[in-house]
Design a protein around this motif. Structure first.
Motif, PDB file in Angstrom:
ATOM      1  N   ASP A   1       1.195  -0.917   0.077  1.00  0.00           N
ATOM      2  CA  ASP A   1      -0.168   0.004  -0.159  1.00  0.00           C
ATOM      3  C   ASP A   1       0.999   1.098  -0.009  1.00  0.00           C
ATOM      4  OD1 ASP A   1      -1.656   2.131   0.180  1.00  0.00           O
ATOM      5  OD2 ASP A   1      -2.374   1.905   2.356  1.00  0.00           O
TER       6      ASP A   1
ATOM      7  N   MET B   1       1.344  -3.827   3.707  1.00  0.00           N
ATOM      8  CA  MET B   1      -0.069  -4.588   4.275  1.00  0.00           C
ATOM      9  C   MET B   1      -0.568  -6.019   4.543  1.00  0.00           C
ATOM     10  SD  MET B   1      -1.360  -1.621   5.257  1.00  0.00           S
ATOM     11  CE  MET B   1      -2.384  -2.059   5.183  1.00  0.00           C
TER      12      MET B   1
ATOM     13  N   ASP C   1      -3.905  -7.557   4.461  1.00  0.00           N
ATOM     14  CA  ASP C   1      -5.043  -7.311   4.565  1.00  0.00           C
ATOM     15  C   ASP C   1      -5.948  -8.825   3.786  1.00  0.00           C
ATOM     16  OD1 ASP C   1      -4.379  -6.618   1.941  1.00  0.00           O
ATOM     17  OD2 ASP C   1      -5.209  -5.132   2.587  1.00  0.00           O
ATOM     18  N   ALA C   2      -7.351  -8.298   3.546  1.00  0.00           N
ATOM     19  CA  ALA C   2      -7.917  -9.553   2.589  1.00  0.00           C
ATOM     20  C   ALA C   2      -7.961  -9.695   1.320  1.00  0.00           C
ATOM     21  CB  ALA C   2      -9.636  -8.539   2.030  1.00  0.00           C
ATOM     22  N   LYS C   3      -7.224  -9.157   0.570  1.00  0.00           N
ATOM     23  CA  LYS C   3      -6.028  -9.236  -0.764  1.00  0.00           C
ATOM     24  C   LYS C   3      -5.316 -10.213  -0.228  1.00  0.00           C
ATOM     25  CE  LYS C   3      -5.267  -4.885  -1.642  1.00  0.00           C
ATOM     26  NZ  LYS C   3      -4.440  -3.561  -2.091  1.00  0.00           N
TER      27      LYS C   3
ATOM     28  N   THR D   1     -11.467 -12.851   0.214  1.00  0.00           N
ATOM     29  CA  THR D   1     -11.384 -12.320  -0.051  1.00  0.00           C
ATOM     30  C   THR D   1     -12.381 -11.168   0.201  1.00  0.00           C
ATOM     31  OG1 THR D   1     -10.141 -11.451  -1.686  1.00  0.00           O
ATOM     32  CG2 THR D   1     -10.560 -10.148  -1.430  1.00  0.00           C
TER      33      THR D   1
ATOM     34  N   ARG E   1     -13.062  -8.927   4.380  1.00  0.00           N
ATOM     35  CA  ARG E   1     -13.646  -7.707   4.156  1.00  0.00           C
ATOM     36  C   ARG E   1     -14.866  -7.068   4.783  1.00  0.00           C
ATOM     37  NH1 ARG E   1     -11.891  -5.406  -1.736  1.00  0.00           N
ATOM     38  NH2 ARG E   1      -9.860  -5.508  -1.117  1.00  0.00           N
TER      39      ARG E   1
ATOM     40  N   THR F   1     -13.426  -8.147   8.944  1.00  0.00           N
ATOM     41  CA  THR F   1     -12.472  -6.759   9.628  1.00  0.00           C
ATOM     42  C   THR F   1     -13.393  -5.568   9.412  1.00  0.00           C
ATOM     43  OG1 THR F   1     -11.230  -7.082   8.085  1.00  0.00           O
ATOM     44  CG2 THR F   1     -10.520  -8.462   9.733  1.00  0.00           C
TER      45      THR F   1
END
Length: 102
Positions: free
Chosen positions: A57, A62, A64-66, A94, A98, A101
């Motif tokens: 990012d 990062m 995260d969901a990705k 994904t 998302r 979270t």
């Protein structure tokens, strides 16, 4: 005006790179080392782009969901799932991460 200068420089540079590729002798392209590099380069570039899009990012790392979706796709790929199922699993994981979270 600087935007148009940048566009013109980019256009001339792209043309120069294409022209340089056309000027390479055919004998140079037939070498085994060049053929192998040409076969592996697109895979390496796609892997680098995927990693950058999934784990970065800006200039920070990062997770995260990705990243979770990519990990799920990798597992589905290792299980020899069909391509569309791999994509569906990645999208579902994904979206699920998302949703959980926020």
């Amino acid at each position: 005006m600087t935007v148009w200068i940048a566009i013109a420089v980019t256009a001339v540079s792209c043309y120069a790179v294409k022209l340089a590729g056309l000027l390479v002798p055919a004998g140079a392209l037939e070498r085994p080392r060049v053929r192998r590099a040409a076969a592996l380069l697109p895979v390496a570039l796609l892997a680098a782009l995927t990693a950058q899009q999934a784990f970065a990012d800006g200039r920070t790392l990062m997770l995260d969901a990705k990243a979770a979706g990519l990990a799920a796709a990798a597992v589905a790929l290792l299980l020899r799932a069909p391509f569309l199922l791999i994509i569906a699993v990645a999208v579902a994981v994904t979206a699920g991460v998302r949703a959980l979270t926020g």
